[in-house]
Every structure is written in C-alpha cells, then in structure tokens.
Design an enzyme around this catalytic site. Structure first.
Site, PDB file in Angstrom:
ATOM      1  N   HIS A 183      34.066  27.119  28.302  1.00  0.00           N
ATOM      2  CA  HIS A 183      33.864  25.116  28.651  1.00  0.00           C
ATOM      3  C   HIS A 183      32.917  25.243  27.540  1.00  0.00           C
ATOM      4  O   HIS A 183      32.314  25.588  27.070  1.00  0.00           O
ATOM      5  CB  HIS A 183      33.521  25.510  29.891  1.00  0.00           C
ATOM      6  CG  HIS A 183      33.517  24.515  30.557  1.00  0.00           C
ATOM      7  ND1 HIS A 183      32.811  22.991  29.322  1.00  0.00           N
ATOM      8  CD2 HIS A 183      33.984  22.806  31.647  1.00  0.00           C
ATOM      9  CE1 HIS A 183      32.174  21.598  30.260  1.00  0.00           C
ATOM     10  NE2 HIS A 183      33.472  22.204  31.502  1.00  0.00           N
ATOM     11  N   ASP A 189      42.061  28.122  37.020  1.00  0.00           N
ATOM     12  CA  ASP A 189      41.436  26.605  38.038  1.00  0.00           C
ATOM     13  C   ASP A 189      42.145  24.867  36.709  1.00  0.00           C
ATOM     14  O   ASP A 189      43.504  24.897  39.048  1.00  0.00           O
ATOM     15  CB  ASP A 189      40.820  26.166  37.956  1.00  0.00           C
ATOM     16  CG  ASP A 189      39.552  25.476  36.663  1.00  0.00           C
ATOM     17  OD1 ASP A 189      40.358  26.482  35.482  1.00  0.00           O
ATOM     18  OD2 ASP A 189      38.550  25.472  36.485  1.00  0.00           O
ATOM     19  N   HIS A 190      42.990  25.679  36.001  1.00  0.00           N
ATOM     20  CA  HIS A 190      43.619  24.485  35.498  1.00  0.00           C
ATOM     21  C   HIS A 190      44.162  24.666  33.884  1.00  0.00           C
ATOM     22  O   HIS A 190      43.660  25.119  33.459  1.00  0.00           O
ATOM     23  CB  HIS A 190      43.366  22.434  36.066  1.00  0.00           C
ATOM     24  CG  HIS A 190      41.642  23.048  34.439  1.00  0.00           C
ATOM     25  ND1 HIS A 190      41.034  22.604  34.038  1.00  0.00           N
ATOM     26  CD2 HIS A 190      40.899  23.034  35.448  1.00  0.00           C
ATOM     27  CE1 HIS A 190      40.098  22.568  33.980  1.00  0.00           C
ATOM     28  NE2 HIS A 190      39.731  22.699  34.482  1.00  0.00           N
ATOM     29  N   GLU A 217      38.116  29.510  34.099  1.00  0.00           N
ATOM     30  CA  GLU A 217      37.914  27.997  33.513  1.00  0.00           C
ATOM     31  C   GLU A 217      38.968  27.785  32.143  1.00  0.00           C
ATOM     32  O   GLU A 217      39.029  28.634  31.336  1.00  0.00           O
ATOM     33  CB  GLU A 217      36.946  27.511  33.447  1.00  0.00           C
ATOM     34  CG  GLU A 217      36.639  26.157  32.397  1.00  0.00           C
ATOM     35  CD  GLU A 217      36.350  25.585  33.093  1.00  0.00           C
ATOM     36  OE1 GLU A 217      37.036  24.267  33.150  1.00  0.00           O
ATOM     37  OE2 GLU A 217      35.752  25.349  35.285  1.00  0.00           O
ATOM     38  N   THR A 222      38.736  21.704  37.699  1.00  0.00           N
ATOM     39  CA  THR A 222      38.228  22.863  39.111  1.00  0.00           C
ATOM     40  C   THR A 222      38.285  22.399  39.786  1.00  0.00           C
ATOM     41  O   THR A 222      38.853  22.984  41.273  1.00  0.00           O
ATOM     42  CB  THR A 222      36.999  22.463  37.844  1.00  0.00           C
ATOM     43  OG1 THR A 222      36.571  23.645  37.010  1.00  0.00           O
ATOM     44  CG2 THR A 222      36.559  24.059  38.971  1.00  0.00           C
TER      45      THR A 222
END
Length: 661
Positions: free
Chosen positions: A463, A515-516, A291, A331
C-alpha cells in the site's frame, strides 16, 4: 444582453467575479491535463472533447456557486458605510485567502487521487476523510509535504499578488452597490446552488460509454459532496427489482449443491445443511488476505518482472485458483465478500454499515467446529470499522491500536501489538513481517492450550507509501508498487519458513488470497480484468497440488476449503464449493459502489443505479466490453442475487440467530 452586462458590471463584486474566474480556469485546465494523462484510454473525438469541456464547465459553475454563497451574502448585508473599512478588509482578505487555499489544495489532491484511482473524488475520499491519522500520515510518507505546503502557499500568494496587481481589491473596497442591484446577483448565486442541490445529480455527467470521459466531465469537489450525500444506496429505490419470491427461487436453483438440502420453511433465504460423508479433518487454518494484489503480478499470469518468486513457487505445491475474481475495489469490500460470503452491496460495504454485527459468516462455521477465530491487522482496526465488524461477528482482535475502543462488549477480545514487537511501521501499520511474527506467537499459545484456531490476517505493506524494512529485497523501499509486491512475497516466504519449524505446522492449512486488485480503473463500466486475483490453498492434510480453472468468486473460497476438510455444517452463505459447481453454474460477482456486475463466462451483466441493466460480451484477449443485446436469463439471475442479498440484510435475515434450527 444589457441586463446581463449590468448584472456583472458592479465593481464592488469584482473580487467575487475574479475568484469565480480563477476557479473556472484552474478547474478547466486540470480537466485538460487529466484528458491528456488518460488519452490512451479515451476514444479520441473532437465532439466528445467539446462535450467533456462544456459538461465539466457546467458542473464547475455549480461547484463555484456553493463557494460564493458566504461572500455573496456578506456583500448583500454589509452596509455601504462599512465598505473599505478595517473590518471589511480583514474579513475579505481572510476569506479570499482561505477560499484560495481550499480549492488549491483540492486541485492538488485531485492529482494524487487520479493517480491512484483514475477517477474524480468519490466515496473512497469521503471514507478517508474519517480516518485523518492514517490519511495524513500516508500523505506525509508518500509525498514531500514541506514542498507541497510551500507550493500551495506560493500558488495562493501568486493569486493574491495578481489580484492586487489588477487592482481588484481597490475596486471592491472603493465602490458601493445599491441594494436593488445586489438582489439579482444574490438570487442568481443562491438559485444556482439550489438548482444543483435539488435537480442536478453527478450522474448527469455520465453521458459516455467510456468511463474516463464521464469522470473528466465531472468536477472533483462536486463529486466529493455528491459521494458524501449518496454513499449508501437503497437497492429497491435505485436498481431493477423483480418479484422477491422469483429471486430466491432462482438463487436456490443455482446455489444448491448435490450434498446440500434446504431447511424447511425457508422460502426467502438460503438456510441449508451441508452433509459430507467420511471423517472430518480439523486442521488449524491461517488465512492471509494480501492488500491490493492483482493476479497480473504473478508469473503464471504473464508477469516477467520476477516480483513474486515465492508465491510463483508455492502455487506449484498448492491448490491454485486461476479464474477467481474479487467482488470489489476496496479492502472492506473484500472483507465483506470473504467473511460473509455474499455478493457486494450497493453503496457502502456491510463492514461499514450500522447493522453489521451478529451476522452469519465463515467464522460461524469455524465456531460450529470449536475453533477460536482471531482477526490480525497491522494497523489500527478502528480504520474502516474493521474492529467493530470482526469483534461483533465472533472474532478476537489483534491490532496496532492507538487507544480507540470498539465498545465495552468487545474490548476484552482485543490484543495490542506492542512497541517491542515492531521493527518497522508506516502510516498503515506495522510491516508484514511484524504481523506474521505476532501470528506465530498467538498460534504457539493456542497450540499449548490445545485450541484449534482460524486466523484471519490482513496485510498492509502493499500500500502506498510502499515502504518496508531495508535489506530484505533487491528493490529499495519507497520506490513504487513493484518493491512493495516483492516485499509482500518475501514476508510470506519468511512466515511460512518460520511456521514450518513449529509443532503445529503439519496440522495447519494456509489459505492465501487478495482483498482486491491494485487498480480497478478501466475504460468502460466495469473492467473485469481489474478484478482478477490469485488464490491458493497450501498444506492440506490431503496431498494435493493442482490448478482450479473454474470461474469463481471470493465468496466461494471458504466454502471450498470446508469441502476439502470434508465438513458437515449449517450455512446460509451465498458462496459454493467450487469443486461441486457444474459448468453452467460458474459465475463471479464484480462491482464498485454503484455498478453491480454478474460475470458468467464471457458474459457480463451490469446493473446500474438508474434502474438500468447493460449486457456485454467480454473479450479477454483485448479486454474490451462489447455492448450487445440483453440476455434476459442472465439479467434475471443478476437481479436475483443482488436483490436477494439486499433483502436478507435489510430484514435482519443474515443474523446468526436466524439460522440454526
């Protein structure tokens, strides 16, 4: 002027005017605060500042017109004899307080959204509205909710006190307005809202080449509803197109590798056969999708904080990709790219669209080799439609479900993470250690059954609210992103160490990629540096450890893995084996939900949703984008990929039953 004075000189309407004035003042104040908050990313100009203020005021007027409609209609239809009565006062006080609460809450929410995304409300806010549990819990764990709620109530109380002190309520309850004088006010409010609904787009606020100036020119609430209306965009309607045959001819020329051949009668598609010679390797494959993990967190890319010590070390014993870019900023966009190996689609990710099952994906290729595909997620896979997407595309599901079902056809493929398997949990799910421990259990079972497996793991710990088990690292939980990154690194280290004790480890490849990035906001249309992510392949059966410096995309990682494993297979993935790319074919796809970018070397083509294309030279040293003369060839290549992907999806040609001969 006299007509305008008469229009607003009705004391019965004084509360309506006062409410509108409150909104306009607060919205303007927030715009100025955001301006100075972002001053380092804005090319300061008095003229531009004035334009921001007045463009913003224009959109604020449109926004408040929607809020005023109910009360305007109420004032229009209420008989004069009921003015000032108990019913009138009850309705007025309740409506006024509710309206104040709504826009006070929205303004405070804008601060948290701006802090996270450096933008006004957009489709992300719309998506989050669907998943109330995760969002409410995230807010509750990230911010002092009692203080925030008390603050909202205090602000509303102050507004009401000021309103009463200025005798606005008295004026509203003790005066009447003839019907013929109510008509112009009612028509003005309703006409304004109709004007904005029918003719004014949020894109009309985007007058600058500086993205921050465009965002500051918008109104948060208006942006939210604009995103609600337009979160799925039709490529042919909004973007530049060309002859579809030309698009596929271009894609085919760029995509075909020397060990591939196209399947006959496949003019509009990428169906092809990959043939490698020699023995195929069939290890288990464990993919860790981290993440929000930017390349800039690692020492290899200049970070001196020491927050990724294990990954820094692991990269030296792996095949390490140094020039790889994420396709998007969320995501679900990463999942779309990794799993389907396609360029990003405008608007919503395919993961969240309706026709998103039975698609050809990397799991389909693992299925060709008799692997078991499993998707692991530490939260509830109902979030962002992940369970529906993975369950409908050949994956079993392991998640921390709270009772949401994917549909009868998928429930038999789902395994829950039980309470006794959880040592720490926050709004987004169990900590990374817990999800990895579950992976180890499932891998042991597959090994006992002599079943090769492909495990797709989506982590959650990096996150907000950035919380994790205490005592693992030297940064206390909930102190910020740096601690979450270091815990993420710790948990991967712990997982690999435990896996090394397993009998299946020697025959298991570990693939790690983000994911990014953690942040995607930049000054211009697309900030290419905010899409740069790391990736590595560890423990291949062949003894290899080196850096891959070719420019590539998330969509290329698994075709490259298949190449290392020497597989022959059928495919229609857009992604390529990076090792077979010629220098002229290196490229990456970067975008957000409206801007579609095509990066080749230092050249960035951006397709916009007003059928426009801009061409930039990217200066990596300064991270500036310099607008320059358009490169016809690169623009046509960009159109080809994005139009081609959309054509295949819209016509059902990404479906797996359309592929195999």
């Amino acid at each position: 002027m006299n007509l305008l004075f008469n229009l607003f000189n009705h004391k019965r309407y004084s509360l309506l005017y006062f409410y509108a004035l409150f909104f306009l003042i607060l919205s303007g104040a927030i715009r100025i605060i955001f301006y100075f908050w972002s001053i380092q990313d804005i090319d300061f100009s008095i003229i531009n500042l004035i334009r921001i203020i007045f463009t913003g005021l224009f959109f604020d007027v449109g926004t408040i017109s929607y809020f005023l409609i109910p009360y305007t209609l109420y004032l229009f239809v209420l008989p004069n004899k009921l003015i000032g009565g108990k019913i009138d006062k009850s309705i007025t006080y309740f409506s006024y307080a509710l309206g104040l609460i709504i826009f006070t809450f929205s303004f405070l929410a804008e601060f948290t959204f701006w802090e996270e995304f450096k933008t006004r409300f957009n489709f992300i806010a719309v998506d989050y509205l669907v998943y109330t549990y995760e969002v409410v819990e995230n807010i509750n764990q990230s911010y002092p909710m009692p203080i925030l709620i008390s603050g909202i109530l205090l602000i509303v109380g102050i507004f009401i006190f000021i309103t009463a002190k200025l005798k606005v309520f008295n004026a509203a309850f003790s005066n009447t307005t003839p019907l013929k004088q109510r008509i112009p006010i009612t028509v003005l409010v309703i006409s304004t809202s109709i004007l904005f609904t029918s003719f004014i787009s949020n894109k009309n606020a985007e007058w600058s080449i500086n993205r921050y100036e465009n965002e500051l020119s918008k109104a948060g609430i208006y942006s939210f509803f604009a995103a609600f209306r337009n979160n799925e965009l039709s490529y042919p309607d909004f973007y530049i197109t060309q002859d579809i045959d030309k698009s596929f001819k271009t894609i085919k020329n760029i995509t075909l590798a020397k060990n591939e051949s196209y399947i006959p009668n496949n003019n509009l598609g990428l169906k092809r056969q990959v043939k490698n010679v020699g023995e195929e390797l069939k290890p288990n494959v464990v993919f860790i999708c981290i993440e929000s993990f930017s390349a800039s967190y690692m020492k290899r890319f200049g970070n001196q904080e020491g927050i990724t010590p294990y990954l820094d070390s692991l990269a030296q014993h792996s095949i390490f990709f140094t020039n790889l870019f994420a396709t998007g900023t969320r995501t679900v966009r990463g999942m779309e790219a990794i799993t389907l190996s396609v360029p990003p689609s405008p608007g919503r990710s395919i993961v969240k669209r309706t026709e998103n099952t039975d698609l050809f994906n990397i799991g389909s290729i693992f299925k060709q080799k008799d692997y078991k595909n499993v998707f692991f997620y530490g939260g509830d896979g109902y979030f962002d439609n992940m369970n529906q997407f993975f369950g409908g595309n050949g994956f079993d599901i392991v998640d921390r479900g709270r009772g949401y079902l994917m549909g009868d056809e998928f429930t038999s493929k789902r395994t829950n993470i039980e309470d006794n398997e959880v040592q720490f949990e926050n709004a987004w799910g169990v900590c990374d250690e817990d999800i990895y421990n579950k992976v180890l259990k499932e891998a042991d079972l597959n090994y006992q059954q002599n079943q090769p497996f492909f495990n797709f793991i989506m982590t959650t710990s990096n996150h907000r609210p950035f919380t994790y088990p205490e005592g693992r690292i030297d940064i206390p939980s909930k102190t910020g992103r740096g601690g979450a990154v270091k815990y993420t690194d710790y948990a991967i280290n712990d997982f690999i160490k435990k896996a090394q004790q397993k009998p299946w480890f020697k025959n298991t490849v570990f693939v790690i990629m983000s994911d990014h990035c953690a942040s995607s906001a930049g000054r211009q249309e697309l900030d290419a540096s905010k899409y740069h992510i790391p990736a590595l392949i560890y423990n291949l059966p062949i003894d290899s450890a080196y850096e891959v410096n070719k420019m590539c995309s998330q969509i290329d990682l698994f075709p490259t893995v298949f190449g290392y494993l020497n597989w022959s297979y059928y495919t229609q993935l857009f992604g390529r084996d990076v090792n077979l790319m010629e220098a002229k074919d290196e490229r990456a796809f970067v975008g957000n939900y409206r801007k579609m970018g095509y990066l080749k070397g230092d050249n960035l083509t951006v397709l916009g949703d007003q059928k426009v294309a801009n061409f930039y030279i990217w200066n990596r040293a300064t991270n500036d984008l310099n607008l320059t003369d358009k490169n016809k060839t690169l623009i046509e290549e960009a159109i080809s990929f994005y139009q081609g992907q959309d054509y295949l999806y819209q016509n059902g040609l990404l479906k797996i039953d359309k592929l195999l001969p």
